[in-house]
Design a protein around this motif. Structure first.
Motif, PDB file in Angstrom:
ATOM      1  N   SER A  23       0.753  -1.235   0.017  1.00 22.03           N
ATOM      2  CA  SER A  23      -0.051   0.047  -0.048  1.00 22.03           C
ATOM      3  C   SER A  23       0.987   1.287   0.067  1.00 22.03           C
ATOM      4  CB  SER A  23      -0.819  -0.340   1.413  1.00 22.03           C
ATOM      5  OG  SER A  23      -1.854  -1.112   1.147  1.00 22.03           O
ATOM      6  N   ALA A  24       2.153   1.254   0.727  1.00 18.50           N
ATOM      7  CA  ALA A  24       2.930   2.232   0.715  1.00 18.50           C
ATOM      8  C   ALA A  24       3.638   2.594  -0.672  1.00 18.50           C
ATOM      9  CB  ALA A  24       3.933   2.147   1.679  1.00 18.50           C
ATOM     10  N   LEU A  25       3.751   1.441  -1.448  1.00 18.36           N
ATOM     11  CA  LEU A  25       4.460   1.813  -2.728  1.00 18.36           C
ATOM     12  C   LEU A  25       3.004   2.404  -3.634  1.00 18.36           C
ATOM     13  CD1 LEU A  25       6.302  -1.560  -3.165  1.00 18.36           C
ATOM     14  CD2 LEU A  25       7.189   0.492  -2.874  1.00 18.36           C
ATOM     15  N   THR A  26       2.015   1.944  -3.482  1.00 18.88           N
ATOM     16  CA  THR A  26       0.804   2.405  -4.241  1.00 18.88           C
ATOM     17  C   THR A  26       0.778   4.023  -3.818  1.00 18.88           C
ATOM     18  OG1 THR A  26      -0.315   0.450  -4.332  1.00 18.88           O
ATOM     19  CG2 THR A  26      -1.697   2.411  -4.744  1.00 18.88           C
ATOM     20  N   VAL A  27       0.772   4.419  -2.650  1.00 17.90           N
ATOM     21  CA  VAL A  27       0.719   5.809  -2.328  1.00 17.90           C
ATOM     22  C   VAL A  27       1.791   6.541  -2.870  1.00 17.90           C
ATOM     23  CG1 VAL A  27       0.905   7.486  -0.318  1.00 17.90           C
ATOM     24  CG2 VAL A  27      -0.598   5.452  -0.126  1.00 17.90           C
ATOM     25  N   ALA A  28       2.959   5.928  -3.012  1.00 21.14           N
ATOM     26  CA  ALA A  28       4.190   6.797  -3.497  1.00 21.14           C
ATOM     27  C   ALA A  28       4.327   6.785  -4.924  1.00 21.14           C
ATOM     28  CB  ALA A  28       5.308   6.162  -2.994  1.00 21.14           C
ATOM     29  N   ARG A  29       3.898   5.679  -5.575  1.00 19.59           N
ATOM     30  CA  ARG A  29       3.678   5.715  -6.925  1.00 19.59           C
ATOM     31  C   ARG A  29       2.340   6.657  -7.632  1.00 19.59           C
ATOM     32  NH1 ARG A  29       3.690   0.858  -7.297  1.00 19.59           N
ATOM     33  NH2 ARG A  29       1.405   0.309  -7.254  1.00 19.59           N
ATOM     34  N   GLN A  30       1.372   6.737  -6.819  1.00 22.54           N
ATOM     35  CA  GLN A  30       0.552   7.729  -7.282  1.00 22.54           C
ATOM     36  C   GLN A  30       0.304   9.107  -6.689  1.00 22.54           C
ATOM     37  OE1 GLN A  30      -3.181   5.593  -6.148  1.00 22.54           O
ATOM     38  NE2 GLN A  30      -2.937   3.963  -7.409  1.00 22.54           N
ATOM     39  N   HIS A  31       1.705   9.357  -6.081  1.00 28.94           N
ATOM     40  CA  HIS A  31       1.963  10.907  -5.341  1.00 28.94           C
ATOM     41  C   HIS A  31       0.701  11.224  -4.615  1.00 28.94           C
ATOM     42  CE1 HIS A  31       0.627  12.116  -9.499  1.00 28.94           C
ATOM     43  NE2 HIS A  31       1.151  11.229  -9.828  1.00 28.94           N
ATOM     44  N   ARG A  32       0.131  10.464  -3.850  1.00 32.10           N
ATOM     45  CA  ARG A  32      -1.224  10.724  -3.043  1.00 32.10           C
ATOM     46  C   ARG A  32      -0.941  11.605  -1.953  1.00 32.10           C
ATOM     47  NH1 ARG A  32      -3.811   5.130  -2.163  1.00 32.10           N
ATOM     48  NH2 ARG A  32      -5.170   6.319  -0.755  1.00 32.10           N
ATOM     49  N   SER A  33      -1.863  12.631  -1.355  1.00 34.62           N
ATOM     50  CA  SER A  33      -1.572  13.235  -0.421  1.00 34.62           C
ATOM     51  C   SER A  33      -3.007  13.391   0.244  1.00 34.62           C
ATOM     52  CB  SER A  33      -0.799  14.739  -0.643  1.00 34.62           C
ATOM     53  OG  SER A  33      -1.832  15.480  -1.388  1.00 34.62           O
ATOM     54  N   ASP A  34      -2.983  14.137   1.585  1.00 35.14           N
ATOM     55  CA  ASP A  34      -4.214  14.572   2.308  1.00 35.14           C
ATOM     56  C   ASP A  34      -4.054  16.099   2.486  1.00 35.14           C
ATOM     57  OD1 ASP A  34      -6.865  14.464   3.312  1.00 35.14           O
ATOM     58  OD2 ASP A  34      -5.778  14.194   5.160  1.00 35.14           O
ATOM     59  N   ALA A  35      -4.012  16.765   1.402  1.00 34.95           N
ATOM     60  CA  ALA A  35      -3.692  18.176   1.632  1.00 34.95           C
ATOM     61  C   ALA A  35      -4.952  19.309   1.549  1.00 34.95           C
ATOM     62  CB  ALA A  35      -2.667  18.572   0.340  1.00 34.95           C
ATOM     63  N   GLY A  36      -6.068  18.912   1.914  1.00 35.50           N
ATOM     64  CA  GLY A  36      -6.931  19.849   2.139  1.00 35.50           C
ATOM     65  C   GLY A  36      -7.804  20.162   0.887  1.00 35.50           C
ATOM     66  N   LEU A  37      -8.003  21.631   0.608  1.00 36.09           N
ATOM     67  CA  LEU A  37      -8.934  21.947  -0.346  1.00 36.09           C
ATOM     68  C   LEU A  37      -8.476  22.107  -1.833  1.00 36.09           C
ATOM     69  CD1 LEU A  37     -10.375  25.092   1.577  1.00 36.09           C
ATOM     70  CD2 LEU A  37     -11.511  22.726   1.598  1.00 36.09           C
ATOM     71  N   PRO A  38      -9.351  21.142  -2.420  1.00 32.15           N
ATOM     72  CA  PRO A  38      -8.520  21.247  -4.062  1.00 32.15           C
ATOM     73  C   PRO A  38      -9.178  22.525  -4.756  1.00 32.15           C
ATOM     74  CG  PRO A  38     -10.635  19.963  -4.043  1.00 32.15           C
ATOM     75  CD  PRO A  38     -10.269  20.537  -2.614  1.00 32.15           C
ATOM     76  N   SER A  39      -8.494  23.025  -5.735  1.00 29.35           N
ATOM     77  CA  SER A  39      -8.924  24.278  -6.375  1.00 29.35           C
ATOM     78  C   SER A  39     -10.011  23.926  -7.391  1.00 29.35           C
ATOM     79  CB  SER A  39      -7.573  24.694  -7.291  1.00 29.35           C
ATOM     80  OG  SER A  39      -8.137  25.999  -8.153  1.00 29.35           O
ATOM     81  N   ARG A  40     -11.094  25.036  -7.484  1.00 32.39           N
ATOM     82  CA  ARG A  40     -12.161  24.728  -8.616  1.00 32.39           C
ATOM     83  C   ARG A  40     -11.747  24.842  -9.957  1.00 32.39           C
ATOM     84  NH1 ARG A  40     -17.432  27.231  -5.270  1.00 32.39           N
ATOM     85  NH2 ARG A  40     -17.311  25.909  -3.332  1.00 32.39           N
ATOM     86  N   LEU A  41     -10.532  25.783  -9.982  1.00 30.15           N
ATOM     87  CA  LEU A  41      -9.992  26.059 -11.280  1.00 30.15           C
ATOM     88  C   LEU A  41      -8.804  25.240 -11.902  1.00 30.15           C
ATOM     89  CD1 LEU A  41     -10.447  30.079 -10.935  1.00 30.15           C
ATOM     90  CD2 LEU A  41     -12.009  28.439 -12.052  1.00 30.15           C
ATOM     91  N   SER A  42      -8.695  25.120 -13.169  1.00 29.99           N
ATOM     92  CA  SER A  42      -7.431  24.399 -13.655  1.00 29.99           C
ATOM     93  C   SER A  42      -6.434  25.516 -13.584  1.00 29.99           C
ATOM     94  CB  SER A  42      -7.723  23.751 -14.859  1.00 29.99           C
ATOM     95  OG  SER A  42      -7.877  24.945 -15.834  1.00 29.99           O
ATOM     96  N   ALA A  43      -5.306  24.918 -13.734  1.00 32.17           N
ATOM     97  CA  ALA A  43      -4.261  26.036 -13.857  1.00 32.17           C
ATOM     98  C   ALA A  43      -4.391  26.841 -15.093  1.00 32.17           C
ATOM     99  CB  ALA A  43      -2.716  25.001 -13.959  1.00 32.17           C
ATOM    100  N   THR A  44      -4.629  26.241 -16.028  1.00 33.99           N
ATOM    101  CA  THR A  44      -4.746  26.911 -17.484  1.00 33.99           C
ATOM    102  C   THR A  44      -5.815  28.213 -17.264  1.00 33.99           C
ATOM    103  OG1 THR A  44      -4.369  25.217 -18.922  1.00 33.99           O
ATOM    104  CG2 THR A  44      -5.568  26.975 -19.754  1.00 33.99           C
ATOM    105  N   GLN A  45      -7.137  27.853 -16.406  1.00 34.05           N
ATOM    106  CA  GLN A  45      -8.126  28.651 -16.087  1.00 34.05           C
ATOM    107  C   GLN A  45      -7.569  29.850 -15.112  1.00 34.05           C
ATOM    108  OE1 GLN A  45     -10.913  25.871 -14.619  1.00 34.05           O
ATOM    109  NE2 GLN A  45     -12.188  26.458 -16.575  1.00 34.05           N
ATOM    110  N   VAL A  46      -6.952  29.353 -14.094  1.00 37.90           N
ATOM    111  CA  VAL A  46      -6.002  30.614 -13.250  1.00 37.90           C
ATOM    112  C   VAL A  46      -5.236  31.665 -14.135  1.00 37.90           C
ATOM    113  CG1 VAL A  46      -4.749  30.857 -11.268  1.00 37.90           C
ATOM    114  CG2 VAL A  46      -6.398  29.006 -11.262  1.00 37.90           C
TER     115      VAL A  46
END
Length: 591
Positions: free
Chosen positions: A461-484
């Motif tokens: 499971s640790a390898l999956t978390v690392a490979r998928q570069h997962r985090s628990d970092a709070g609020l996602p952005s409603r806008l894409s980087a291109t839109q911003v």
């Protein structure tokens, strides 16, 4: 010169032997720490951003005023909902490496890595080297610890401080000195300043550790504990008291505060409200609280990130206690040392009380588990070492059965890759073989294979978390980087000297733009739609040309109703979907 050469020849074998012995002792700890670092740093640059705290870090780099108060936006109108001590580390990282999502996460991942050897030494002092190595490798591969170390939230730093606090208490007990215990109180106060009451989940266990471990005359023990308590209070309240001396007119409004005071956001929003607050029906459906919360595969996937390791800790801890009790009952064991008893009480209390509290919290985030990850890892390491060392052949057989059971449980709860189940069963089988094999060095091999059986599924499971570069970092952005980027270009081209880049109804909607541009944004409301300014003031700012554009959403606050009545949709011109960006004017819009 000849005498010196003779002396060197005489002492060099002994010196070489000492160096070799030291290297053999340190090498496994270094290897385990490097393993933990590799899992935490793999794909680290691809971890998604967290606009909320990134916006605060960007704003805090712009002035000393913003830095001290933890301003969320460059204008210093509002501040984050935490004490900004941890963000000061992130600001230092940004100043050193330049502003980026990677730089903001550096303090957290470094803290997560350093906690591994620190936990090793803490457990080693209490239960021996084998238990320390088991605890360290468990923390190194614990998926939820890797998940949190990927985030720019405060949890990994808080966790490392809790471990440091316990380490200082044990050092004080071993040296029979009071100052490390007082220092531990200060460190616990720092953990509070980093993540508030989450940092105090370990506090009851730490108090028991100090009470049981300290072998001092009564008056010195009382003085040491009183000094630790005083140091905790002084450090934990230092920023709160200092920042509160400034009137609200001279500092930002803390997000989450009901009256603008820092005391309200610390002890209300982040204290009482966290315990009695109810989660939304959608959140409860995704993550229902209860005793089985961390063993479910759905929702936040707790079964994979923490459940299998927590189950191992509970099972191994119970078996180890039973083995020690049985040995004592037969009179085959000497009375345990004070530090060993203190360590058992400490880690057992931390694990059980912390897991029970977190499993029943309604408003919960996976990163909160960092408050108990050291206890989970320590109990796995100590339990495995105690079963192998205390039970002989019976202990090896117990670890074989336990490892096989955990492999089956992992297969049912997580559904890991076949290789993980195969490795786990192989480790259990090796313990079974060693249960009937002769040899005085059996215990070390049993511990090693027991850990292989226990940690194979969590490692997958640790390898999956690392490979998928997962985090628990709070609020996602409603806008894409291109839109911003498109929004930023439009606003820069049409500002005409406005003081504020735009108006935002919430901090979440404004965060990506603050990260991108670092310009002041006027916030209309705080959390739960609490107004931060009235319609009259907004009208004056619009009339004076200090603010021209707004991102508007739902809500019935008077200031929001005024803004909607004086807004014209210009989203298309900014390259955004309809209903995203509005041009404000003093006259009422009727279309």
């Amino acid at each position: 010169m000849e005498a010196g050469l003779l002396s060197a020849r005489h002492t060099s074998p002994r010196t070489r032997g000492a160096v070799r012995s030291r290297a053999l002792t340190v090498a496994p700890v270094i290897a385990i720490t490097l393993l933990g670092a590799a899992l935490r740093l793999a794909s680290f640059g691809r971890v998604g951003p967290n606009p909320f705290y990134d916006a605060a870090v960007r704003s805090m780099t712009l002035s000393w005023h913003n830095l001290f108060y933890g301003a969320f936006e460059p204008g210093g109108q509002v501040s984050i909902d935490k004490i900004p001590v941890d963000l000061w580390l992130q600001v230092a990282s940004v100043k050193l490496f330049g502003f980026s999502g990677v730089a903001t996460r550096v303090p957290e991942v470094v803290a997560g890595i350093l906690a591994i050897p620190l936990l090793y030494d803490l457990v080693r002092r209490l239960f021996g080297r084998a238990a320390g190595l088991g605890a360290a490798v468990t923390l190194a591969v614990l998926p939820t610890a890797i998940l949190t170390a990927h985030s720019d939230t405060m949890d990994s730093v808080m966790m490392a401080l809790d471990v440091l606090c316990a380490w200082l208490i044990v050092v004080g007990a071993q040296s029979r000195r009071a100052w490390p215990v007082v220092a531990a109180g200060a460190v616990l106060g720092l953990a509070f300043e980093v993540k508030l009451f989450q940092g105090l989940i370990a506090a009851p266990a730490l108090a028991l550790l100090a009470l049981v471990a300290l072998d001092l005359p009564r008056w010195r023990k009382v003085a040491a504990l009183a000094g630790a308590a005083a140091a905790f209070v002084a450090v934990s309240l230092s920023w709160i008291v200092a920042a509160s001396t400034t009137p609200l007119s001279g500092r930002p409004w803390p997000i989450g505060s009901t009256d603008g005071t820092i005391w309200s956001v610390v002890f209300g929003f982040n204290g009482i409200d966290r315990l009695r607050g109810s989660a939304s029906p959608a959140a409860l459906k995704l993550d229902p609280p209860g005793a089985l919360r961390f063993f479910r595969a759905g929702g936040h996937d707790y079964a994979a990130t923490v459940g299998t390791t927590l189950l191992a800790a509970l099972l191994l801890g119970a078996i180890a206690l039973a083995a020690v009790a049985a040995t004592r009952a037969r009179g085959r064991s000497a009375r345990p040392q004070r530090l060993t008893v203190a360590g058992a009480v400490f880690f057992g209390t931390w694990l059980v009380s912390g897991a029970a509290l977190l499993s029943h919290m309604q408003r919960f985030q996976p990163r909160y588990l960092e408050a108990v990850t050291p206890a989970i890892a320590a109990v796995v390491g100590v339990g495995t070492a105690r079963i192998a060392g205390q039970g002989g052949r019976l202990g090896a057989a117990a670890l074989a059965v336990c490892g096989a059971a955990l492999a089956v449980a992992g297969a049912l709860l997580v559904g890991p890759p076949a290789w993980a189940i195969a490795v786990a069963l192989a480790g259990a089988a090796a313990c079974g073989v060693l249960a009937v094999a002769p040899g005085a060095r059996r215990a070390r091999a049993v511990i090693a294979f027991g850990l292989v059986a226990t940690l194979a599924v969590p490692t997958a499971s640790a390898l999956t978390v690392a490979r998928q570069h997962r985090s628990d970092a709070g609020l996602p952005s409603r806008l894409s980087a291109t839109q911003v980027a498109s929004l930023s270009r439009f606003l820069i081209a049409h500002q005409h000297g406005a003081r504020y880049e735009l108006v935002s109804p919430t901090v979440a909607r404004a965060a990506p733009l603050i990260v991108h541009d670092g310009r002041p944004v006027l916030m209309l409301t705080s959390l739960q739609g609490r107004p931060l300014l009235g319609p009259d003031r907004l009208a004056r700012l619009v009339a004076a040309g200090e603010v021209r554009y707004a991102m508007l959403g739902g809500g019935g606050a008077p200031v929001l109703r005024w803004a909607k009545a004086h807004a014209h949709d210009v989203s298309a011109a900014a390259g955004l979907p309809r209903g995203q960006l509005y041009r404000l004017s003093s006259s009422t819009t009727t279309g």
